[in-house]
Motif scaffolding. Structure first.
Motif, PDB file in Angstrom:
ATOM      1  N   ASN A 124       0.580  -1.111  -0.376  1.00  0.00           N
ATOM      2  CA  ASN A 124      -0.179  -0.065   0.273  1.00  0.00           C
ATOM      3  C   ASN A 124       1.354   1.335   0.056  1.00  0.00           C
ATOM      4  O   ASN A 124       0.316   2.183  -0.459  1.00  0.00           O
ATOM      5  CB  ASN A 124      -0.941   0.110   1.387  1.00  0.00           C
ATOM      6  CG  ASN A 124      -1.991  -0.813   0.914  1.00  0.00           C
ATOM      7  OD1 ASN A 124      -2.671  -0.611  -0.092  1.00  0.00           O
ATOM      8  ND2 ASN A 124      -2.724  -1.722   2.438  1.00  0.00           N
ATOM      9  N   VAL A 125       1.688   0.617   1.018  1.00  0.00           N
ATOM     10  CA  VAL A 125       2.212   2.551   0.476  1.00  0.00           C
ATOM     11  C   VAL A 125       3.488   2.321  -0.427  1.00  0.00           C
ATOM     12  O   VAL A 125       3.716   3.364  -1.288  1.00  0.00           O
ATOM     13  CB  VAL A 125       4.033   2.188   2.398  1.00  0.00           C
ATOM     14  CG1 VAL A 125       4.742   3.634   1.876  1.00  0.00           C
ATOM     15  CG2 VAL A 125       3.110   2.606   3.208  1.00  0.00           C
ATOM     16  N   LEU A 126       4.538   1.870  -0.925  1.00  0.00           N
ATOM     17  CA  LEU A 126       4.730   1.938  -2.498  1.00  0.00           C
ATOM     18  C   LEU A 126       3.581   2.011  -3.217  1.00  0.00           C
ATOM     19  O   LEU A 126       4.174   3.254  -4.310  1.00  0.00           O
ATOM     20  CB  LEU A 126       5.151   0.411  -2.828  1.00  0.00           C
ATOM     21  CG  LEU A 126       6.295   0.396  -4.044  1.00  0.00           C
ATOM     22  CD1 LEU A 126       7.579   1.538  -3.603  1.00  0.00           C
ATOM     23  CD2 LEU A 126       7.257  -1.469  -3.910  1.00  0.00           C
ATOM     24  N   GLY A 127       2.570   1.101  -3.051  1.00  0.00           N
ATOM     25  CA  GLY A 127       1.243   1.926  -4.216  1.00  0.00           C
ATOM     26  C   GLY A 127       1.021   3.338  -4.311  1.00  0.00           C
ATOM     27  O   GLY A 127       0.964   3.600  -5.340  1.00  0.00           O
ATOM     28  N   SER A 128       0.844   3.804  -3.323  1.00  0.00           N
ATOM     29  CA  SER A 128       0.518   5.078  -3.037  1.00  0.00           C
ATOM     30  C   SER A 128       1.437   5.638  -3.106  1.00  0.00           C
ATOM     31  O   SER A 128       1.362   6.952  -3.673  1.00  0.00           O
ATOM     32  CB  SER A 128       0.346   5.394  -1.504  1.00  0.00           C
ATOM     33  OG  SER A 128      -0.734   4.181  -0.598  1.00  0.00           O
ATOM     34  N   ILE A 129       3.183   6.022  -2.761  1.00  0.00           N
ATOM     35  CA  ILE A 129       3.952   7.007  -3.512  1.00  0.00           C
ATOM     36  C   ILE A 129       4.046   7.138  -5.041  1.00  0.00           C
ATOM     37  O   ILE A 129       4.159   7.894  -6.273  1.00  0.00           O
ATOM     38  CB  ILE A 129       5.044   6.024  -2.968  1.00  0.00           C
ATOM     39  CG1 ILE A 129       4.939   6.859  -1.460  1.00  0.00           C
ATOM     40  CG2 ILE A 129       6.713   6.756  -3.513  1.00  0.00           C
ATOM     41  CD1 ILE A 129       6.209   6.132  -1.247  1.00  0.00           C
ATOM     42  N   VAL A 130       3.738   5.488  -5.540  1.00  0.00           N
ATOM     43  CA  VAL A 130       3.893   5.563  -7.285  1.00  0.00           C
ATOM     44  C   VAL A 130       2.755   6.729  -7.743  1.00  0.00           C
ATOM     45  O   VAL A 130       2.543   7.138  -8.530  1.00  0.00           O
ATOM     46  CB  VAL A 130       3.895   4.735  -7.902  1.00  0.00           C
ATOM     47  CG1 VAL A 130       3.861   4.272  -8.835  1.00  0.00           C
ATOM     48  CG2 VAL A 130       5.257   3.539  -7.781  1.00  0.00           C
ATOM     49  N   ALA A 131       1.628   6.147  -7.537  1.00  0.00           N
ATOM     50  CA  ALA A 131       0.516   7.034  -8.099  1.00  0.00           C
ATOM     51  C   ALA A 131       0.592   8.176  -7.224  1.00  0.00           C
ATOM     52  O   ALA A 131       0.355   8.913  -8.355  1.00  0.00           O
ATOM     53  CB  ALA A 131      -1.227   5.907  -7.142  1.00  0.00           C
ATOM     54  N   LEU A 132       0.897   8.763  -6.594  1.00  0.00           N
ATOM     55  CA  LEU A 132       1.004   9.576  -6.214  1.00  0.00           C
ATOM     56  C   LEU A 132       2.217  10.400  -7.140  1.00  0.00           C
ATOM     57  O   LEU A 132       1.829  12.078  -7.492  1.00  0.00           O
ATOM     58  CB  LEU A 132       1.657   9.895  -4.732  1.00  0.00           C
ATOM     59  CG  LEU A 132       0.913  10.065  -3.510  1.00  0.00           C
ATOM     60  CD1 LEU A 132       0.691  10.602  -2.173  1.00  0.00           C
ATOM     61  CD2 LEU A 132      -1.099  10.747  -4.045  1.00  0.00           C
ATOM     62  N   LEU A 133       3.176  10.413  -7.033  1.00  0.00           N
ATOM     63  CA  LEU A 133       4.059  11.026  -8.628  1.00  0.00           C
ATOM     64  C   LEU A 133       3.840  10.518  -9.866  1.00  0.00           C
ATOM     65  O   LEU A 133       3.745  12.204 -10.613  1.00  0.00           O
ATOM     66  CB  LEU A 133       5.969   9.696  -8.232  1.00  0.00           C
ATOM     67  CG  LEU A 133       6.057  10.055  -7.074  1.00  0.00           C
ATOM     68  CD1 LEU A 133       7.111   9.237  -7.347  1.00  0.00           C
ATOM     69  CD2 LEU A 133       6.757  11.061  -7.067  1.00  0.00           C
ATOM     70  N   GLY A 134       2.780   9.571 -10.452  1.00  0.00           N
ATOM     71  CA  GLY A 134       2.189   9.361 -11.066  1.00  0.00           C
ATOM     72  C   GLY A 134       1.007  11.072 -11.783  1.00  0.00           C
ATOM     73  O   GLY A 134       0.825  11.980 -12.588  1.00  0.00           O
ATOM     74  N   ALA A 135       0.435  11.078 -10.450  1.00  0.00           N
ATOM     75  CA  ALA A 135      -0.572  12.235 -10.486  1.00  0.00           C
ATOM     76  C   ALA A 135       0.200  13.612 -10.159  1.00  0.00           C
ATOM     77  O   ALA A 135      -0.392  14.274 -11.379  1.00  0.00           O
ATOM     78  CB  ALA A 135      -1.358  12.373  -8.963  1.00  0.00           C
ATOM     79  N   ALA A 136       0.881  14.250  -9.617  1.00  0.00           N
ATOM     80  CA  ALA A 136       1.838  14.713  -9.668  1.00  0.00           C
ATOM     81  C   ALA A 136       2.194  15.165 -11.180  1.00  0.00           C
ATOM     82  O   ALA A 136       2.488  16.785 -12.173  1.00  0.00           O
ATOM     83  CB  ALA A 136       3.130  14.622  -9.393  1.00  0.00           C
ATOM     84  N   ALA A 137       3.360  14.516 -11.783  1.00  0.00           N
ATOM     85  CA  ALA A 137       3.632  14.264 -13.269  1.00  0.00           C
ATOM     86  C   ALA A 137       2.684  14.540 -14.116  1.00  0.00           C
ATOM     87  O   ALA A 137       2.590  15.339 -15.249  1.00  0.00           O
ATOM     88  CB  ALA A 137       4.180  12.859 -14.069  1.00  0.00           C
ATOM     89  N   ALA A 138       1.230  14.552 -14.027  1.00  0.00           N
ATOM     90  CA  ALA A 138       0.071  14.434 -14.974  1.00  0.00           C
ATOM     91  C   ALA A 138      -0.332  16.354 -14.336  1.00  0.00           C
ATOM     92  O   ALA A 138      -0.487  16.907 -15.466  1.00  0.00           O
ATOM     93  CB  ALA A 138      -1.122  13.702 -14.896  1.00  0.00           C
ATOM     94  N   VAL A 139      -0.503  16.761 -13.608  1.00  0.00           N
ATOM     95  CA  VAL A 139      -0.857  18.222 -12.764  1.00  0.00           C
ATOM     96  C   VAL A 139      -0.148  19.208 -13.240  1.00  0.00           C
ATOM     97  O   VAL A 139      -0.289  20.169 -13.914  1.00  0.00           O
ATOM     98  CB  VAL A 139      -0.614  17.969 -12.057  1.00  0.00           C
ATOM     99  CG1 VAL A 139      -1.375  19.839 -11.284  1.00  0.00           C
ATOM    100  CG2 VAL A 139      -2.501  17.808 -11.646  1.00  0.00           C
ATOM    101  N   LEU A 140       1.463  18.448 -13.525  1.00  0.00           N
ATOM    102  CA  LEU A 140       3.043  19.586 -14.257  1.00  0.00           C
ATOM    103  C   LEU A 140       3.009  19.667 -15.661  1.00  0.00           C
ATOM    104  O   LEU A 140       3.340  20.245 -15.821  1.00  0.00           O
ATOM    105  CB  LEU A 140       3.995  18.708 -13.162  1.00  0.00           C
ATOM    106  CG  LEU A 140       4.371  19.150 -12.312  1.00  0.00           C
ATOM    107  CD1 LEU A 140       5.222  18.850 -11.627  1.00  0.00           C
ATOM    108  CD2 LEU A 140       3.720  20.692 -11.572  1.00  0.00           C
TER     109      LEU A 140
END
Length: 220
Positions: free
Chosen positions: A4-20
């Motif tokens: 859960n921790v690893l998947g959450s970090i990867v998902a948040l990085l993907g969301a940040a990349a999409a917004v930027l």
């Protein structure tokens, strides 16, 4: 927990990349936020829309979905965010290819640029994060039945009792017919009735008194 921790970090990085990604060049030096949302459905134009009316809007919505999914540990919501980011990116590529005739990638700053790669990479990271998360599947196991002692057929009756009947016995241990601590019950046919008239007479030894009788005169 680690998944859960690893998947959450990867998902948040993907969301940040999409917004930027809309704040970077997408094609021929044109920023992604200069593409209107309507251009994805009607065709690419040269108009410069407002920030919230640009392609940034669906990416922001996908980022919010991803954050809520991470907080709730709801994998389908994170996966939906990744599908939205990839879907709008592919839709833009289709409309841009229709407007230009073809899509090219060149090292001199023309063609597809870093903004498109950031949006596509963000969508892939969101899907990867959803796949890594274990979600709510780690539920606690509950006992459906109470603890059954070994050898008991029915958990509601313990210790095992003897069922009524001549030859039906559910207890794994043989039951004694006579309680060794109490003895047979009164009137049991295994013991003859006690005859009060034939009780044995117990005789006690009589002690003789060899001392002289003080009442008799002495000197006889």
């Amino acid at each position: 927990m680690i998944r859960n921790v690893l998947g959450s970090i990867v998902a948040l990085l993907g969301a940040a990349a999409a917004v930027l990604s809309p704040f970077r060049d997408w094609y021929d030096g044109r920023l992604g936020r200069y593409y209107e949302v309507d251009d994805l459905f009607t065709g690419v134009t040269g108009a410069h829309p407002a920030v919230l009316g640009s392609i940034l809007l669906p990416f922001l919505f996908a980022a919010v979905l991803a954050i809520v999914g991470v907080v709730l540990r709801f994998r389908p919501m994170v996966a939906l965010a990744g599908v939205l980011v990839l879907g709008f990116t592919v839709l833009w590529m289709v409309r841009q290819g229709q407007a230009e005739g073809s899509l090219t990638v060149a090292g001199d700053g023309s063609g597809l640029e870093q903004g498109v790669a950031g949006a596509a990479g963000g969508g892939v990271l969101l899907l990867l994060g959803a796949a890594l998360m274990s979600g709510r599947g780690a539920r606690r196991h509950r006992l459906d039945k109470p603890y059954e002692p070994p050898g008991s057929a029915d958990p509601d009756t313990w210790p095992p009792t003897r069922e009524p009947g001549p030859s039906v016995q559910t207890s794994p241990w043989p039951e004694p017919e006579v309680d060794p601590y109490v003895g047979p019950p009164p009137g049991s046919p295994s013991e003859p009735p006690l005859d009060r008239g034939s009780e044995p007479t117990v005789s006690y030894p009589v002690q003789r008194d060899d001392r002289p009788d003080k009442s008799s005169p002495s000197g006889d």
